[in-house]
Every structure is written in C-alpha cells, then in structure tokens.
Design a protein around this motif. Sequence first.
Motif, PDB file in Angstrom:
ATOM      1  N   UNK A 159      38.594  51.194  52.513  1.00 32.59           N
ATOM      2  CA  UNK A 159      38.989  52.327  53.364  1.00 32.59           C
ATOM      3  C   UNK A 159      38.225  52.301  54.687  1.00 32.59           C
ATOM      4  N   UNK A 160      36.897  52.324  54.602  1.00 34.97           N
ATOM      5  CA  UNK A 160      36.108  52.410  55.844  1.00 34.97           C
ATOM      6  C   UNK A 160      36.367  51.198  56.739  1.00 34.97           C
ATOM      7  N   UNK A 161      36.415  50.014  56.131  1.00 33.63           N
ATOM      8  CA  UNK A 161      36.421  48.796  56.959  1.00 33.63           C
ATOM      9  C   UNK A 161      37.754  48.065  57.052  1.00 33.63           C
ATOM     10  N   UNK A 162      38.750  48.490  56.258  1.00 29.52           N
ATOM     11  CA  UNK A 162      40.078  47.851  56.402  1.00 29.52           C
ATOM     12  C   UNK A 162      41.144  48.904  56.730  1.00 29.52           C
ATOM     13  N   UNK A 163      41.353  49.884  55.851  1.00 23.28           N
ATOM     14  CA  UNK A 163      42.463  50.827  56.092  1.00 23.28           C
ATOM     15  C   UNK A 163      42.273  51.629  57.379  1.00 23.28           C
ATOM     16  N   UNK A 164      41.071  52.152  57.577  1.00 21.90           N
ATOM     17  CA  UNK A 164      40.886  53.018  58.765  1.00 21.90           C
ATOM     18  C   UNK A 164      41.090  52.224  60.057  1.00 21.90           C
ATOM     19  N   UNK A 165      40.405  51.070  60.235  1.00 17.61           N
ATOM     20  CA  UNK A 165      40.660  50.345  61.487  1.00 17.61           C
ATOM     21  C   UNK A 165      42.077  49.757  61.580  1.00 17.61           C
ATOM     22  N   UNK A 171      42.516  54.797  46.482  1.00 17.43           N
ATOM     23  CA  UNK A 171      41.873  53.764  47.309  1.00 17.43           C
ATOM     24  C   UNK A 171      42.768  52.518  47.376  1.00 17.43           C
ATOM     25  N   UNK A 172      43.277  52.100  46.221  1.00 16.89           N
ATOM     26  CA  UNK A 172      44.142  50.904  46.234  1.00 16.89           C
ATOM     27  C   UNK A 172      45.461  51.164  46.948  1.00 16.89           C
ATOM     28  N   UNK A 173      45.927  52.397  46.886  1.00 17.97           N
ATOM     29  CA  UNK A 173      47.191  52.726  47.569  1.00 17.97           C
ATOM     30  C   UNK A 173      47.046  52.511  49.075  1.00 17.97           C
ATOM     31  N   UNK A 174      45.925  52.975  49.633  1.00 16.65           N
ATOM     32  CA  UNK A 174      45.707  52.769  51.072  1.00 16.65           C
ATOM     33  C   UNK A 174      45.407  51.302  51.379  1.00 16.65           C
ATOM     34  N   UNK A 175      44.645  50.648  50.521  1.00 11.64           N
ATOM     35  CA  UNK A 175      44.368  49.230  50.773  1.00 11.64           C
ATOM     36  C   UNK A 175      45.680  48.440  50.799  1.00 11.64           C
ATOM     37  N   UNK A 176      46.572  48.773  49.865  1.00 13.83           N
ATOM     38  CA  UNK A 176      47.850  48.047  49.782  1.00 13.83           C
ATOM     39  C   UNK A 176      48.750  48.318  50.984  1.00 13.83           C
ATOM     40  N   UNK A 177      48.444  49.366  51.727  1.00 11.24           N
ATOM     41  CA  UNK A 177      49.230  49.671  52.934  1.00 11.24           C
ATOM     42  C   UNK A 177      48.833  48.777  54.105  1.00 11.24           C
ATOM     43  N   UNK A 178      47.858  47.900  53.899  1.00 12.88           N
ATOM     44  CA  UNK A 178      47.457  46.949  54.948  1.00 12.88           C
ATOM     45  C   UNK A 178      47.921  45.547  54.539  1.00 12.88           C
TER      46      UNK A 178
END
Length: 212
Positions: free
Chosen positions: A111-117, A172-179
């Motif tokens: 989240x902090x280092x992949x999804x947010x940026x 957390x995985x849901x947002x990660x998978x959105x990248x």
Amino acid sequence: MSQPIVYGDAISTYVRSVRLALEEKGVPHTLAAVDLVKGQHKEDGHLVRHPWGKMPAFEHDGILFYEASAILRYIDEAFPGPALMPSTPVERVRVNQVMSIVDSYGYPASITNIFIPRVLVPSLGGQTDEAQVEAAKPQAALFLKEIDRLLGEASYFGGATVSLADLHLLPVLTYLQATPEGQALVAATPNIAAWMGRMNERSSAQAVMPAA
Ligand SMILES: N[C@@H](CCC(=O)N[C@@H](CS)C(=O)NCC(=O)O)C(=O)O
C-alpha cells in the motif's frame, strides 16, 4: 449493547478489515466518516480518538480504542456470530502470524510503496515515484510468496472457515492487485488468486468493498 462506531474512511484497508469482521459477525455498525484524502485524520477531532492520526478508531459501549488487529480481536470476542479465530493453537498461530505479516511487511510494501504511488497519487493529479515502486517490488514479492506458502492448500488461513487473518489481508491484496505489479504477483500465486475469488464472493466483501 450499543451499535459500534467505526471512525474512518470507507476506502482505508484497515477500516475495511474492521467492517468486514463486523459484517461476518452480523453486527450492524455506523461508519463515522473521517476523510483520508482531505486529511481529516490529522485534525484535532480525530486525534483525540487516535493520537497517531491514523484510522480506524472504534467505539463501543462507551469505550474508544484503536489499532485494527486489536479491534478485530475485540469484535470476535465481544459479539456473537461465527468465530473468526480457529480453535487449535496451530491454527491460531497461523492466523496471528499472517495478521502480523500484513502489518509489518505486507501493508508497507503493497500500500505505502506500490498502491499509493501507482494509483492514488496519480488519481489526485500527482506523479508516481517510480523508484519508490521499484524498490518495494522485492518486498511485495516476498509477501506474496510467504502468504502463498502459509495458505498452502487450505481454503482460509485459519483452516476450513474464514478467520481474522483473511479479513485483515483481503483489503491489502485487493489494492495491490489493482496495480500492474500486484496483478503479476497474484497471478503467479494461483492459491492466493483462488482465495481472493472465494473471499470476494462473500457477502461481507460485497458490502464493504463494492468495487472489488
Ligand atoms: N497501526 C494502525 C495502522 C492504521 C493505518 O495505517 N491506517 C491508514 C489507512 S489504511 C492511515 O490511517 N493512513 C493515514 C496516514 O498514515 O496518514 C492500525 O493497525 O490500525
């Protein structure tokens, strides 16, 4: 017993985990909005609930506290409904381990280092820090590899039924998978991809994460 209040923003992963647990228990609750993008979590009104200026905070029967994993365990113990912790020590340690992995390693990388940026910053008109994303990729890959190993062939992290670990991890995985980075990592771990499919079919996920 009064209806619990979750203070936070519906888009927050940790707020989502808490609300997923309430839904799984069948506990009606109020979401008291604290706007993450507007920074309301750093304002005095919220700092009295959470001095670190994070979300969620949780109020029930006159007590107010914070820290998502503590809230999740409270929900499981304080309310009737299906148990969200398994009954054996071996299963319980797995659940506690996964929750801790999410907090210590999974959330910062994903989240902090992949999804947010990668997603949030551009959606607000900013630019992705590619170096930040690049540097987080090995940690995110290790996160996926480890939770894949810990899930193994089981349906859920606590065994046959859904547990707090599943509810802590899913947002957390849901947002990660959105990248694109996360999509590739999830696709490379078929057990986790299948687990996400199972989790997203649950009415709790559909209520709390409508876009999932
Ligand atoms: N240790 C806290 C972490 C909560 C957390 O980091 N929440 C995020 C939203 S998902 C947040 O408040 N971020 C705002 C910020 O860090 O300024 C918990 O487990 O509740």
